[in-house]
Write a protein that holds these residues in place. Structure first.
Motif, PDB file in Angstrom:
ATOM      1  N   MET A 178       0.849  -1.192   0.000  1.00  0.00           N
ATOM      2  CA  MET A 178       0.000   0.000   0.000  1.00  0.00           C
ATOM      3  C   MET A 178       0.891   1.250   0.000  1.00  0.00           C
ATOM      4  O   MET A 178       1.798   1.373   0.817  1.00  0.00           O
ATOM      5  CB  MET A 178      -0.914   0.010   1.227  1.00  0.00           C
ATOM      6  CG  MET A 178      -1.867   1.191   1.278  1.00  0.00           C
ATOM      7  SD  MET A 178      -2.966   1.097   2.703  1.00  0.00           S
ATOM      8  CE  MET A 178      -3.883   2.619   2.494  1.00  0.00           C
ATOM      9  N   SER A 179       0.679   2.153  -0.947  1.00  0.00           N
ATOM     10  CA  SER A 179       1.499   3.358  -1.047  1.00  0.00           C
ATOM     11  C   SER A 179       1.130   4.332   0.066  1.00  0.00           C
ATOM     12  O   SER A 179      -0.018   4.403   0.497  1.00  0.00           O
ATOM     13  CB  SER A 179       1.299   4.029  -2.406  1.00  0.00           C
ATOM     14  OG  SER A 179      -0.055   4.396  -2.587  1.00  0.00           O
ATOM     15  N   LYS A 180       2.137   5.074   0.523  1.00  0.00           N
ATOM     16  CA  LYS A 180       1.878   6.027   1.591  1.00  0.00           C
ATOM     17  C   LYS A 180       1.125   7.229   1.044  1.00  0.00           C
ATOM     18  O   LYS A 180       1.264   7.577  -0.144  1.00  0.00           O
ATOM     19  CB  LYS A 180       3.180   6.455   2.255  1.00  0.00           C
ATOM     20  CG  LYS A 180       4.103   7.279   1.379  1.00  0.00           C
ATOM     21  CD  LYS A 180       5.337   7.701   2.175  1.00  0.00           C
ATOM     22  CE  LYS A 180       6.242   8.601   1.344  1.00  0.00           C
ATOM     23  NZ  LYS A 180       7.434   9.042   2.129  1.00  0.00           N
ATOM     24  N   PRO A 181       0.300   7.883   1.865  1.00  0.00           N
ATOM     25  CA  PRO A 181      -0.470   9.037   1.383  1.00  0.00           C
ATOM     26  C   PRO A 181       0.444  10.186   0.986  1.00  0.00           C
ATOM     27  O   PRO A 181       1.551  10.331   1.510  1.00  0.00           O
ATOM     28  CB  PRO A 181      -1.333   9.405   2.592  1.00  0.00           C
ATOM     29  CG  PRO A 181      -0.617   8.847   3.772  1.00  0.00           C
ATOM     30  CD  PRO A 181       0.050   7.590   3.290  1.00  0.00           C
ATOM     31  N   LYS A 199       2.073  13.702   0.895  1.00  0.00           N
ATOM     32  CA  LYS A 199       2.284  14.780   1.857  1.00  0.00           C
ATOM     33  C   LYS A 199       1.681  16.062   1.315  1.00  0.00           C
ATOM     34  O   LYS A 199       1.703  16.320   0.113  1.00  0.00           O
ATOM     35  CB  LYS A 199       3.780  14.991   2.102  1.00  0.00           C
ATOM     36  CG  LYS A 199       4.463  13.879   2.856  1.00  0.00           C
ATOM     37  CD  LYS A 199       5.975  14.038   2.833  1.00  0.00           C
ATOM     38  CE  LYS A 199       6.446  15.328   3.466  1.00  0.00           C
ATOM     39  NZ  LYS A 199       7.934  15.441   3.445  1.00  0.00           N
ATOM     40  N   ASP A 223       6.682  14.921  12.807  1.00  0.00           N
ATOM     41  CA  ASP A 223       5.775  15.930  12.268  1.00  0.00           C
ATOM     42  C   ASP A 223       5.703  17.192  13.125  1.00  0.00           C
ATOM     43  O   ASP A 223       4.958  18.124  12.803  1.00  0.00           O
ATOM     44  CB  ASP A 223       4.367  15.353  12.081  1.00  0.00           C
ATOM     45  CG  ASP A 223       3.727  14.897  13.393  1.00  0.00           C
ATOM     46  OD1 ASP A 223       4.420  14.903  14.442  1.00  0.00           O
ATOM     47  OD2 ASP A 223       2.539  14.526  13.381  1.00  0.00           O
ATOM     48  N   GLN A 258       7.604  15.002  -1.663  1.00  0.00           N
ATOM     49  CA  GLN A 258       7.239  13.595  -1.519  1.00  0.00           C
ATOM     50  C   GLN A 258       8.467  12.722  -1.267  1.00  0.00           C
ATOM     51  O   GLN A 258       8.348  11.656  -0.654  1.00  0.00           O
ATOM     52  CB  GLN A 258       6.485  13.108  -2.763  1.00  0.00           C
ATOM     53  CG  GLN A 258       5.243  13.896  -3.108  1.00  0.00           C
ATOM     54  CD  GLN A 258       4.272  14.077  -1.940  1.00  0.00           C
ATOM     55  OE1 GLN A 258       4.160  13.211  -1.060  1.00  0.00           O
ATOM     56  NE2 GLN A 258       3.561  15.213  -1.907  1.00  0.00           N
ATOM     57  N   ASP A 282      10.890  13.519   0.690  1.00  0.00           N
ATOM     58  CA  ASP A 282      11.424  13.917   2.000  1.00  0.00           C
ATOM     59  C   ASP A 282      12.744  14.673   1.887  1.00  0.00           C
ATOM     60  O   ASP A 282      13.684  14.460   2.658  1.00  0.00           O
ATOM     61  CB  ASP A 282      11.599  12.697   2.912  1.00  0.00           C
ATOM     62  CG  ASP A 282      10.271  12.144   3.410  1.00  0.00           C
ATOM     63  OD1 ASP A 282       9.268  12.876   3.356  1.00  0.00           O
ATOM     64  OD2 ASP A 282      10.241  10.973   3.845  1.00  0.00           O
ATOM     65  N   ASP A 295       9.608  19.816   3.589  1.00  0.00           N
ATOM     66  CA  ASP A 295       8.162  19.778   3.832  1.00  0.00           C
ATOM     67  C   ASP A 295       7.446  20.864   3.030  1.00  0.00           C
ATOM     68  O   ASP A 295       6.225  20.984   3.112  1.00  0.00           O
ATOM     69  CB  ASP A 295       7.873  19.959   5.320  1.00  0.00           C
ATOM     70  CG  ASP A 295       8.343  18.765   6.137  1.00  0.00           C
ATOM     71  OD1 ASP A 295       7.991  17.630   5.782  1.00  0.00           O
ATOM     72  OD2 ASP A 295       9.076  18.975   7.127  1.00  0.00           O
TER      73      ASP A 295
END
Length: 457
Positions: free
Chosen positions: A1-4, A6, A265, A394, A396, A399
């Motif tokens: 599952m791909s991460k959401p 940012k 975060d 995306q 990283d 941000d």
């Protein structure tokens, strides 16, 4: 599952205290008239940016004993400008650089608490230290401190200001103690602080503001600066322009948070970024070359070369070869009040490197300064720039970004009209503000909410 995906944070830096601005452009406007600040802020708010950022210049720069006048040489008082902008904006965050070396905690806390009330919870403080005695001469103490002392004073300054902000909790919790207990006081506004740098007590006269405390930014890149940000800041600026360098900085700073009981975060990493837009990538590349040549005039190139050579090079032709003479590595420097001087810690090595580059590429002095100086971060069509920004976030490497246009005050308009809609279409940037405060924009908890989490745990 791909991460959401940012969500991207975007802010705008009103250009100044640098040589970014292209003065010769017919659209260039004032850096002191309020209409320029208002236009810039309204554009940023129309684009749903998180905040506007003002840097600070506390003394006119000098080179060779004369005022350096090839870029912005001054600016109105930060608090005055931000307070005025609070009246012509509704959502935009208002961030100002205020020095911790020269000021006092009470006055700064009072000014930021007042700004937070006037703006409805939109204030932010970029906490900086001052590195040179030249600037300190404008102030009562002289102000110069060694690096370790500057950060020691800054940490205590920020902690003391926090005690003042929190003193209006009345009979609520005022401050965490080292042993894990909490200090309580029924008298709202009362404070006592006794430390190495500050020994004050009294009554803080501004009630608790909408954000509790302003959002805290930090700009230092040294190891001490990174630790300071990890322990105390909500966001840190970054100067890294490449994806790989950005990822390394991002990983390093985020990994420091755990030592202070903080999550990834709870600290945002926001590099400054310039941009040049064109209808096509090729058009943008040509425009970017023109912009750089306008930013680095012949006179500017010579002045920048003097940052390394530490000699009067006014007799040299900027379109000619680099000096044969080596840099002067003495203690005194020809340029005063310039942070760039600190970038060249080994002038002899830099001179050798630059001579090799100039010889290999047949560069003149001006060519060299253009090619080795700060380049535009994002160049291309709106679609290309939007994709590049999103790729950085995306991956990283950041941000988000603090955008620095080369035209004031209208240089942000094209980005707002052409790039922001593309980011919104991709679902990575807001279409409306989520809440009234800057903490809402940045996804940061209110200090009281964070405190309640600690009490519950």
């Amino acid at each position: 599952m791909s991460k959401p995906l940012k969500q991207i944070h975007l802010a705008a830096h009103f250009p100044g205290v640098n040589n970014t601005t292209v003065w010769s452009d017919p659209e260039a406007g004032s850096h002191i008239e309020f209409s320029s600040f208002a236009h810039f802020a309204r554009t940023a708010e129309r684009a749903k940016f998180d905040f506007l950022f003002l840097a600070e210049g506390l003394r006119l720069r000098e080179q060779g004993g004369k005022i350096y006048d090839l870029d912005v040489v001054g600016r109105p008082d930060t608090f005055t400008v931000l307070a005025a902008l609070a009246a012509v904006t509704e959502h935009l965050g208002l961030t100002g650089t205020i020095n911790s070396t020269f000021n006092e905690p009470y006055e700064v806390a009072r000014q930021f608490a007042s700004l937070d009330h006037l703006s409805g919870g939109r204030s932010a403080w970029n906490v900086v230290t001052s590195w040179d005695a030249f600037t300190g001469e404008n102030f009562r103490r002289g102000g110069f401190l060694p690096q370790e002392e500057r950060y020691s004073r800054a940490k205590e300054f920020l902690a003391t200001a926090g005690e003042l902000f929190d003193s209006w909790r009345g009979d609520e919790i005022l401050a965490d103690q080292a042993d894990g207990t909490f200090l309580r006081d029924a008298k709202a506004g009362s404070f006592v602080h006794s430390g190495r740098h500050f020994d004050i007590e009294g009554q803080f006269d501004v009630p608790r503001s909408p954000q509790g405390r302003p959002v805290i930014f930090q700009a230092g890149d040294s190891d001490e600066g990174r630790e300071f940000a990890a322990s105390s800041a909500d966001a840190i600026f970054s100067r890294y322009a490449t994806l790989q360098d950005g990822q390394a900085f991002y990983t390093d700073v985020k990994n420091r948070l755990a030592a202070y009981g903080r999550r990834h975060d709870q600290l945002l990493i926001l590099p400054a970024a310039t941009f040049v837009l064109g209808d096509t990538d090729a058009e943008a590349e040509e425009l970017a070359k023109e912009v750089r040549r306008q930013q680095v005039s012949g006179a500017t190139a010579i002045k920048h070369l003097e940052f390394v050579w530490n000699r009067d090079l006014s007799s040299y032709d900027p379109d000619g070869s680099l000096p044969d003479v080596d840099p002067d590595v003495g203690e005194d420097h020809i340029a005063r009040g310039r942070a760039q001087v600190r970038m060249y810690r080994d002038p002899l090595a830099t001179a050798r490197e630059w001579r090799e580059l100039a010889a290999a590429n047949n560069w003149s002095i001006r060519d060299l300064i253009i090619e080795t100086g700060n380049r535009q971060s994002f160049i291309g069509s709106p679609a290309t720039v939007a994709k590049t920004i999103n790729d950085f976030v995306q991956a990283d490497a950041s941000d988000g970004f603090i955008l620095v246009p080369h035209i004031t005050p209208g240089g942000l308009d094209g980005f707002a009209d052409k790039v922001v809609p593309l980011l919104q279409e991709q679902g990575v940037f807001r279409t409306e503000y989520e809440g009234p405060t800057l903490r809402d924009h940045l996804g940061l908890a209110h200090p009281d909410d964070a405190r309640d989490e600690r009490v519950a745990s």
